[in-house]
Design a protein around this motif. Structure first.
Motif, PDB file in Angstrom:
ATOM      1  N   LEU A   1       0.872  -1.178   0.000  1.00 18.59           N
ATOM      2  CA  LEU A   1       0.000   0.000   0.000  1.00 18.59           C
ATOM      3  C   LEU A   1       0.906   1.223   0.000  1.00 18.59           C
ATOM      4  CD1 LEU A   1      -2.768  -1.064   2.545  1.00 18.59           C
ATOM      5  CD2 LEU A   1      -2.821  -1.184   0.038  1.00 18.59           C
ATOM      6  N   LEU A   2       0.821   2.025  -1.053  1.00 19.32           N
ATOM      7  CA  LEU A   2       1.810   3.069  -1.310  1.00 19.32           C
ATOM      8  C   LEU A   2       1.212   4.473  -1.225  1.00 19.32           C
ATOM      9  CD1 LEU A   2       3.369   1.442  -4.493  1.00 19.32           C
ATOM     10  CD2 LEU A   2       4.257   1.293  -2.159  1.00 19.32           C
ATOM     11  N   PRO A   3       2.035   5.417  -0.769  1.00 19.93           N
ATOM     12  CA  PRO A   3       1.642   6.831  -0.814  1.00 19.93           C
ATOM     13  C   PRO A   3       2.125   7.454  -2.119  1.00 19.93           C
ATOM     14  CG  PRO A   3       3.696   6.647   0.369  1.00 19.93           C
ATOM     15  CD  PRO A   3       3.337   5.246  -0.105  1.00 19.93           C
ATOM     16  N   GLY A   4       1.850   8.708  -2.300  1.00 18.64           N
ATOM     17  CA  GLY A   4       2.348   9.452  -3.446  1.00 18.64           C
ATOM     18  C   GLY A   4       1.746  10.837  -3.439  1.00 18.64           C
ATOM     19  N   LEU A   5       2.246  11.683  -4.306  1.00 23.34           N
ATOM     20  CA  LEU A   5       1.733  13.047  -4.374  1.00 23.34           C
ATOM     21  C   LEU A   5       0.718  13.206  -5.499  1.00 23.34           C
ATOM     22  CD1 LEU A   5       2.019  15.715  -2.908  1.00 23.34           C
ATOM     23  CD2 LEU A   5       3.856  16.330  -4.486  1.00 23.34           C
ATOM     24  N   ALA A   6       0.928  12.491  -6.606  1.00 23.36           N
ATOM     25  CA  ALA A   6      -0.012  12.545  -7.719  1.00 23.36           C
ATOM     26  C   ALA A   6       0.053  11.244  -8.506  1.00 23.36           C
ATOM     27  CB  ALA A   6       0.307  13.727  -8.639  1.00 23.36           C
ATOM     28  N   PHE A   7      -1.059  10.939  -9.187  1.00 26.03           N
ATOM     29  CA  PHE A   7      -1.167   9.696  -9.946  1.00 26.03           C
ATOM     30  C   PHE A   7      -1.985   9.956 -11.205  1.00 26.03           C
ATOM     31  CE2 PHE A   7      -1.443   9.006  -5.382  1.00 26.03           C
ATOM     32  CZ  PHE A   7      -0.389   8.150  -5.131  1.00 26.03           C
ATOM     33  N   ASP A   8      -1.893   9.012 -12.172  1.00 21.98           N
ATOM     34  CA  ASP A   8      -2.836   9.043 -13.279  1.00 21.98           C
ATOM     35  C   ASP A   8      -3.367   7.638 -13.502  1.00 21.98           C
ATOM     36  OD1 ASP A   8      -1.105   7.578 -14.907  1.00 21.98           O
ATOM     37  OD2 ASP A   8      -0.559   9.279 -16.178  1.00 21.98           O
ATOM     38  N   ARG A   9      -4.350   7.546 -14.394  1.00 23.91           N
ATOM     39  CA  ARG A   9      -5.040   6.271 -14.594  1.00 23.91           C
ATOM     40  C   ARG A   9      -4.243   5.274 -15.421  1.00 23.91           C
ATOM     41  NH1 ARG A   9     -10.648   6.656 -13.314  1.00 23.91           N
ATOM     42  NH2 ARG A   9     -11.116   8.712 -12.446  1.00 23.91           N
ATOM     43  N   ALA A  10      -3.051   5.674 -15.835  1.00 26.61           N
ATOM     44  CA  ALA A  10      -2.148   4.743 -16.509  1.00 26.61           C
ATOM     45  C   ALA A  10      -1.151   4.139 -15.533  1.00 26.61           C
ATOM     46  CB  ALA A  10      -1.406   5.452 -17.642  1.00 26.61           C
ATOM     47  N   GLY A  11      -1.259   4.524 -14.245  1.00 25.43           N
ATOM     48  CA  GLY A  11      -0.381   3.948 -13.222  1.00 25.43           C
ATOM     49  C   GLY A  11       0.834   4.785 -12.899  1.00 25.43           C
ATOM     50  N   ARG A  12       0.997   5.934 -13.543  1.00 20.31           N
ATOM     51  CA  ARG A  12       2.141   6.785 -13.215  1.00 20.31           C
ATOM     52  C   ARG A  12       1.967   7.347 -11.807  1.00 20.31           C
ATOM     53  NH1 ARG A  12       0.944   8.332 -18.548  1.00 20.31           N
ATOM     54  NH2 ARG A  12       2.533   7.697 -20.050  1.00 20.31           N
ATOM     55  N   ARG A  13       3.059   7.346 -11.084  1.00 17.90           N
ATOM     56  CA  ARG A  13       3.059   7.831  -9.703  1.00 17.90           C
ATOM     57  C   ARG A  13       4.130   8.902  -9.540  1.00 17.90           C
ATOM     58  NH1 ARG A  13       6.590   6.768  -5.722  1.00 17.90           N
ATOM     59  NH2 ARG A  13       5.922   7.187  -3.580  1.00 17.90           N
ATOM     60  N   LEU A  14       3.738  10.034  -8.985  1.00 14.85           N
ATOM     61  CA  LEU A  14       4.690  11.098  -8.679  1.00 14.85           C
ATOM     62  C   LEU A  14       4.872  11.150  -7.167  1.00 14.85           C
ATOM     63  CD1 LEU A  14       6.391  13.536  -9.676  1.00 14.85           C
ATOM     64  CD2 LEU A  14       4.359  14.953  -9.283  1.00 14.85           C
ATOM     65  N   GLY A  15       6.104  10.850  -6.709  1.00 14.47           N
ATOM     66  CA  GLY A  15       6.391  10.908  -5.282  1.00 14.47           C
ATOM     67  C   GLY A  15       6.788  12.313  -4.857  1.00 14.47           C
ATOM     68  N   ARG A  16       7.427  12.398  -3.709  1.00 13.26           N
ATOM     69  CA  ARG A  16       7.794  13.708  -3.169  1.00 13.26           C
ATOM     70  C   ARG A  16       9.222  14.101  -3.508  1.00 13.26           C
ATOM     71  NH1 ARG A  16       3.770  15.453   0.135  1.00 13.26           N
ATOM     72  NH2 ARG A  16       2.136  13.870   0.441  1.00 13.26           N
ATOM     73  N   GLY A  17       9.907  13.293  -4.286  1.00 11.37           N
ATOM     74  CA  GLY A  17      11.215  13.676  -4.785  1.00 11.37           C
ATOM     75  C   GLY A  17      12.397  12.966  -4.155  1.00 11.37           C
ATOM     76  N   GLY A  18      12.162  12.191  -3.098  1.00 10.41           N
ATOM     77  CA  GLY A  18      13.269  11.526  -2.430  1.00 10.41           C
ATOM     78  C   GLY A  18      13.721  10.241  -3.092  1.00 10.41           C
ATOM     79  N   GLY A  19      12.835   9.601  -3.842  1.00 19.26           N
ATOM     80  CA  GLY A  19      13.172   8.363  -4.522  1.00 19.26           C
ATOM     81  C   GLY A  19      13.181   7.131  -3.630  1.00 19.26           C
ATOM     82  N   TYR A  20      12.692   7.263  -2.405  1.00 25.90           N
ATOM     83  CA  TYR A  20      12.764   6.144  -1.453  1.00 25.90           C
ATOM     84  C   TYR A  20      11.941   4.942  -1.920  1.00 25.90           C
ATOM     85  CZ  TYR A  20      15.043   9.272   1.841  1.00 25.90           C
ATOM     86  OH  TYR A  20      15.937  10.126   2.445  1.00 25.90           O
ATOM     87  N   TYR A  21      10.707   5.184  -2.327  1.00 26.75           N
ATOM     88  CA  TYR A  21       9.849   4.058  -2.704  1.00 26.75           C
ATOM     89  C   TYR A  21      10.274   3.439  -4.020  1.00 26.75           C
ATOM     90  CZ  TYR A  21       6.616   4.335   1.162  1.00 26.75           C
ATOM     91  OH  TYR A  21       6.072   4.281   2.421  1.00 26.75           O
ATOM     92  N   ASP A  22      10.632   4.250  -5.014  1.00 21.90           N
ATOM     93  CA  ASP A  22      11.074   3.685  -6.288  1.00 21.90           C
ATOM     94  C   ASP A  22      12.309   2.809  -6.094  1.00 21.90           C
ATOM     95  OD1 ASP A  22       9.157   4.707  -8.113  1.00 21.90           O
ATOM     96  OD2 ASP A  22      10.095   6.671  -8.004  1.00 21.90           O
ATOM     97  N   THR A  23      13.250   3.279  -5.284  1.00 22.30           N
ATOM     98  CA  THR A  23      14.466   2.506  -5.025  1.00 22.30           C
ATOM     99  C   THR A  23      14.142   1.212  -4.302  1.00 22.30           C
ATOM    100  OG1 THR A  23      15.819   4.513  -4.913  1.00 22.30           O
ATOM    101  CG2 THR A  23      16.727   2.530  -3.885  1.00 22.30           C
TER     102      THR A  23
END
Length: 255
Positions: A168-190
């Motif tokens: 279950l993930l947080p994020g700052l913005a999303f779209d219906r294609a699954g793109r996720r914009l985080g807060r800039g730290g890269g913690y979750y993507d890494t």
């Protein structure tokens, strides 16, 4: 509608064309600079939108999203979960009802929650068995202490013997294609990239990546820029319901 128009105005379609190419060609330094600039503009606008949500509406959306998750068959069937601990100051969708349900009623579920180790995108997911296992860090954000009350190191999900079913993930913005914009730290993507690599090595089924979102955080498709290191989510949960995106989500969510 006005919000989406404002965000779209921040981002040129030409840059999006470069962005889509980045999945098949190595993006140039200028390409990445353009993407990062777009991300900063979107983050600024979305933060303003989140700040403007009335507390009563925020609470309504928090409850709606959590109720949807708690009643979902894909949540009920999950046995090992990683979930974020919501932070009111960051205006993240609340997760405490979900966490409390897991920890109080359990139902055979095992929960791992994030602990940030440094400023270099290094985050771990550690096992907790009760809310009291959480302590406030220097940023006043709750996270698990590295050791339990008996002084034993908490189990790290990367060393666990069994696979995680659901993130279950947080994020700052999303779209219906699954793109996720985080807060800039890269913690979750890494972290997610490392976990997905681990799952491949062990021949485990990949976990379902589900993001929780306020209605105001879901943007038009194509607005959120991405780089090759940005990982998409499998599904979104908003107050309006579940938005399955990937084939894995469509197959596993029984929708």
């Amino acid at each position: 509608m006005r919000t989406k128009m404002m965000i779209a105005q921040c981002c040129s379609r030409a840059a999006f064309g470069q962005l889509r190419m980045s999945t098949t060609a190595t993006p140039t330094h200028d390409d990445l600079d353009a993407v990062f600039k777009q991300k900063r503009l979107i983050r600024t606008q979305v933060r303003k939108n989140l700040k403007s949500i009335q507390p009563s509406l925020r609470s309504h959306q928090d409850n709606a999203v959590q109720d949807i998750v708690l009643e979902a068959p894909w949540f009920k069937s999950s046995r090992r979960l990683c979930a974020y601990i919501s932070c009111a100051a960051l205006r993240e969708v609340d997760t405490f009802k979900i966490l409390s349900q897991i920890l109080q009623h359990n139902g055979g579920k095992k929960l791992y929650v994030p602990r940030v180790e440094d400023k270099n995108s290094h985050m771990r997911m550690l096992h907790i068995s009760r809310i009291d296992d959480l302590v406030a860090n220097s940023m006043d954000i709750l996270e698990p202490a590295p050791v339990d009350a008996d002084g034993n190191a908490r189990e790290d999900v990367m060393q666990a013997n069994d696979p995680v079913d659901l993130f279950l993930l947080p994020g700052l913005a999303f779209d219906r294609a699954g793109r996720r914009l985080g807060r800039g730290g890269g913690y979750y993507d890494t972290f997610l990239k490392n976990y997905q690599d681990l799952a491949k090595t062990r021949n485990w089924k990949q976990p379902l990546l589900v993001a929780l979102s306020y209605s105001e955080q879901i943007l038009d498709e194509g607005v959120i820029p991405t780089t090759p290191s940005d990982l998409p989510v499998d599904a979104l949960v908003s107050p309006a319901g579940v938005i399955p995106i990937s084939t894995a989500a469509l197959n596993r969510m029984d929708l």
